[in-house]
Design an enzyme around this catalytic site. Sequence first.
Site, PDB file in Angstrom:
ATOM      1  N   GLY A 248       0.813  -1.212   0.000  1.00 36.50           N
ATOM      2  CA  GLY A 248       0.000   0.000   0.000  1.00 36.50           C
ATOM      3  C   GLY A 248       0.851   1.268   0.000  1.00 36.50           C
ATOM      4  O   GLY A 248       0.528   2.245  -0.679  1.00 36.50           O
ATOM      5  N   THR A 249       1.940   1.260   0.747  1.00 33.72           N
ATOM      6  CA  THR A 249       2.775   2.454   0.850  1.00 33.72           C
ATOM      7  C   THR A 249       3.329   2.841  -0.522  1.00 33.72           C
ATOM      8  O   THR A 249       3.274   4.012  -0.923  1.00 33.72           O
ATOM      9  CB  THR A 249       3.938   2.204   1.845  1.00 33.72           C
ATOM     10  OG1 THR A 249       3.369   1.892   3.120  1.00 33.72           O
ATOM     11  CG2 THR A 249       4.847   3.414   1.967  1.00 33.72           C
TER      12      THR A 249
ATOM     13  N   ASN B 179      -8.060   3.837   8.819  1.00 33.35           N
ATOM     14  CA  ASN B 179      -7.469   2.660   9.446  1.00 33.35           C
ATOM     15  C   ASN B 179      -7.645   2.608  10.954  1.00 33.35           C
ATOM     16  O   ASN B 179      -7.637   1.535  11.536  1.00 33.35           O
ATOM     17  CB  ASN B 179      -5.984   2.542   9.089  1.00 33.35           C
ATOM     18  CG  ASN B 179      -5.243   3.843   9.213  1.00 33.35           C
ATOM     19  OD1 ASN B 179      -5.646   4.850   8.654  1.00 33.35           O
ATOM     20  ND2 ASN B 179      -4.165   3.839   9.970  1.00 33.35           N
TER      21      ASN B 179
ATOM     22  N   GLN C 107      -7.778  -0.052   3.726  1.00 33.11           N
ATOM     23  CA  GLN C 107      -8.605  -0.572   4.822  1.00 33.11           C
ATOM     24  C   GLN C 107     -10.035  -0.877   4.401  1.00 33.11           C
ATOM     25  O   GLN C 107     -10.825  -1.371   5.210  1.00 33.11           O
ATOM     26  CB  GLN C 107      -8.631   0.434   5.977  1.00 33.11           C
ATOM     27  CG  GLN C 107      -7.296   0.607   6.656  1.00 33.11           C
ATOM     28  CD  GLN C 107      -6.909  -0.577   7.528  1.00 33.11           C
ATOM     29  OE1 GLN C 107      -7.744  -1.407   7.899  1.00 33.11           O
ATOM     30  NE2 GLN C 107      -5.641  -0.671   7.880  1.00 33.11           N
TER      31      GLN C 107
ATOM     32  N   SER D  25      -3.696  -3.132  -0.600  1.00 30.75           N
ATOM     33  CA  SER D  25      -2.591  -3.845   0.037  1.00 30.75           C
ATOM     34  C   SER D  25      -3.007  -5.286   0.293  1.00 30.75           C
ATOM     35  O   SER D  25      -4.066  -5.530   0.883  1.00 30.75           O
ATOM     36  CB  SER D  25      -2.235  -3.147   1.354  1.00 30.75           C
ATOM     37  OG  SER D  25      -1.223  -3.873   2.014  1.00 30.75           O
TER      38      SER D  25
ATOM     39  N   HIS E   3      -1.881  -7.668   2.297  1.00 32.14           N
ATOM     40  CA  HIS E   3      -1.928  -8.298   3.626  1.00 32.14           C
ATOM     41  C   HIS E   3      -3.198  -7.958   4.401  1.00 32.14           C
ATOM     42  O   HIS E   3      -3.518  -8.621   5.380  1.00 32.14           O
ATOM     43  CB  HIS E   3      -0.647  -8.025   4.432  1.00 32.14           C
ATOM     44  CG  HIS E   3      -0.419  -6.623   4.872  1.00 32.14           C
ATOM     45  ND1 HIS E   3      -0.769  -6.179   6.108  1.00 32.14           N
ATOM     46  CD2 HIS E   3       0.160  -5.577   4.239  1.00 32.14           C
ATOM     47  CE1 HIS E   3      -0.412  -4.909   6.221  1.00 32.14           C
ATOM     48  NE2 HIS E   3       0.149  -4.522   5.110  1.00 32.14           N
TER      49      HIS E   3
ATOM     50  N   THR F 186      11.411  -6.944 -11.562  1.00 32.88           N
ATOM     51  CA  THR F 186      10.883  -8.305 -11.692  1.00 32.88           C
ATOM     52  C   THR F 186       9.738  -8.507 -10.716  1.00 32.88           C
ATOM     53  O   THR F 186       9.855  -8.190  -9.535  1.00 32.88           O
ATOM     54  CB  THR F 186      12.015  -9.319 -11.419  1.00 32.88           C
ATOM     55  OG1 THR F 186      13.067  -9.055 -12.349  1.00 32.88           O
ATOM     56  CG2 THR F 186      11.536 -10.757 -11.567  1.00 32.88           C
TER      57      THR F 186
ATOM     58  N   CYS G 165       5.082   5.881  18.290  1.00 33.47           N
ATOM     59  CA  CYS G 165       6.074   6.155  19.322  1.00 33.47           C
ATOM     60  C   CYS G 165       7.276   6.812  18.653  1.00 33.47           C
ATOM     61  O   CYS G 165       7.930   6.192  17.834  1.00 33.47           O
ATOM     62  CB  CYS G 165       6.489   4.843  19.961  1.00 33.47           C
ATOM     63  SG  CYS G 165       7.104   5.035  21.602  1.00 33.47           S
TER      64      CYS G 165
HETATM   65  C1  LIG Z   1      -4.947   3.204   5.210  1.00 28.02           C
HETATM   66  C2  LIG Z   1      -3.609   2.592   4.950  1.00 28.02           C
HETATM   67  N1  LIG Z   1      -2.882   3.012   3.916  1.00 28.02           N
HETATM   68  C3  LIG Z   1      -1.676   2.495   3.633  1.00 28.02           C
HETATM   69  C4  LIG Z   1      -1.144   1.498   4.406  1.00 28.02           C
HETATM   70  C5  LIG Z   1       0.198   0.960   4.054  1.00 28.02           C
HETATM   71  O1  LIG Z   1       0.107  -0.312   3.444  1.00 28.02           O
HETATM   72  P1  LIG Z   1       1.353  -1.309   3.429  1.00 28.02           P
HETATM   73  O2  LIG Z   1       1.545  -1.764   4.840  1.00 28.02           O
HETATM   74  O3  LIG Z   1       0.933  -2.419   2.508  1.00 28.02           O
HETATM   75  O4  LIG Z   1       2.514  -0.552   2.901  1.00 28.02           O
HETATM   76  C6  LIG Z   1      -1.855   1.018   5.505  1.00 28.02           C
HETATM   77  C7  LIG Z   1      -1.292  -0.036   6.364  1.00 28.02           C
HETATM   78  O5  LIG Z   1      -1.809  -0.427   7.365  1.00 28.02           O
HETATM   79  C8  LIG Z   1      -3.126   1.582   5.788  1.00 28.02           C
HETATM   80  O6  LIG Z   1      -3.854   1.177   6.827  1.00 28.02           O
END
Ligand SMILES: Cc1ncc(COP(=O)(O)O)c(C=O)c1O
Length: 362
Positions: free
Chosen positions: A49-50, A129, A157, A177, A179, A215, A303
Amino acid sequence: MACLGQTYGNASSIHHFGQAAKQRLEAARRQVAALINASATEIVFTSGGTEADNLAIFGVTRAAAGPRKHMITCAIEHPAVLMPFKQLGEEGVDVTCLRVGGNGIVNPDDVQRAIRPDTVLVSIMHANNELGTIQPVAEIARIAHDAGAVLHVDGVQALGKTPVDVQALGADLYTMSGHKLYAPKGVGALYVRKGTRMFPIAYGGHHERDRRPGTENVPGIAAFGAAAELAGRRLGEETERLGMLRDRLENTVLDRIPGTGINGSRWNRVANTSNIYFDGIDGEAMVIALDLRGFAVSTGAACSSGALSPSHVLKAIGLTDDRARASMRFSLGRANTVEQVDALIEAIGASVAHLRRISVHA
Ligand SMILES: Cc1ncc(COP(=O)(O)O)c(C=O)c1O
């Protein structure tokens, strides 16, 4: 597992070994596209996602013609969106960060007021999230498109938790994302509506139609495809089941424990997320107390350099530092049962009683 073994080929290779991997890759592309009502060619696989958020934000900025660029986002976005905008701000892009109300939902009127002729991009998440609140994406899309801007939606999310139809939402770019759908970590995708101008942010080979070189992670992507198909098949019944578990958790906790309440809107949100404050409790101490009792929960706070800063999302919806620090985020998932929720309720009750007792003596 097959992609780690007999189908180990490089999906860019012409030989049959590579082409077998390529077939896996393209099957996954169709599976992910189907979950959001897109075409397979509109899916760009990423490392998560990032990366998809960064690709959308920097990719659209780079592709935008003209020196003046204005962008709009909101205060409750994930750092994977807020940080790219912070960086762009430092590079001279004009960024408006919208506030949200106590319900944790962006007001489309605020988007309307902020939008300008030179607005290039609007980036608003689908589900938050920390709170689970669902944003009025379709309304925001209309406002963005009327002004000629592109709409990016961080859907990390929301995918698998609520129906996602990028046509109905009007999203031009939609981040996913793997996971969050029970695929392995380190795989994700960006939906890019056909015709959306977006440059790559990394340069190399011609993978992913020149939008993301490197790749491909075929095992991760194949798993993401399978997870997307399963998520789509189970969506309705799973949403209902999780909503019932979430309501059971919230109603019992609010009923039994004084000084508690729900953060953000109770109504407009995904079914699995609950954010509850426990006045007088230190959230981090509660995480540890519940961990010792076998429950993995979080505060949603970050943190930094040893000093605990309260969640930016809870602060943005108007919570005091104390209440933000006393808040806990509970996320329910496919493996959770009624028995576990009941045991969690007991564990919360015991932990709160203990922590409140020791804070009185402290
Ligand atoms: C709303 C949201 N955007 C982006 C991300 C980032 O995704 P990733 O962990 O796959 O990089 C998260 C991860 O929890 C998320 O909750």
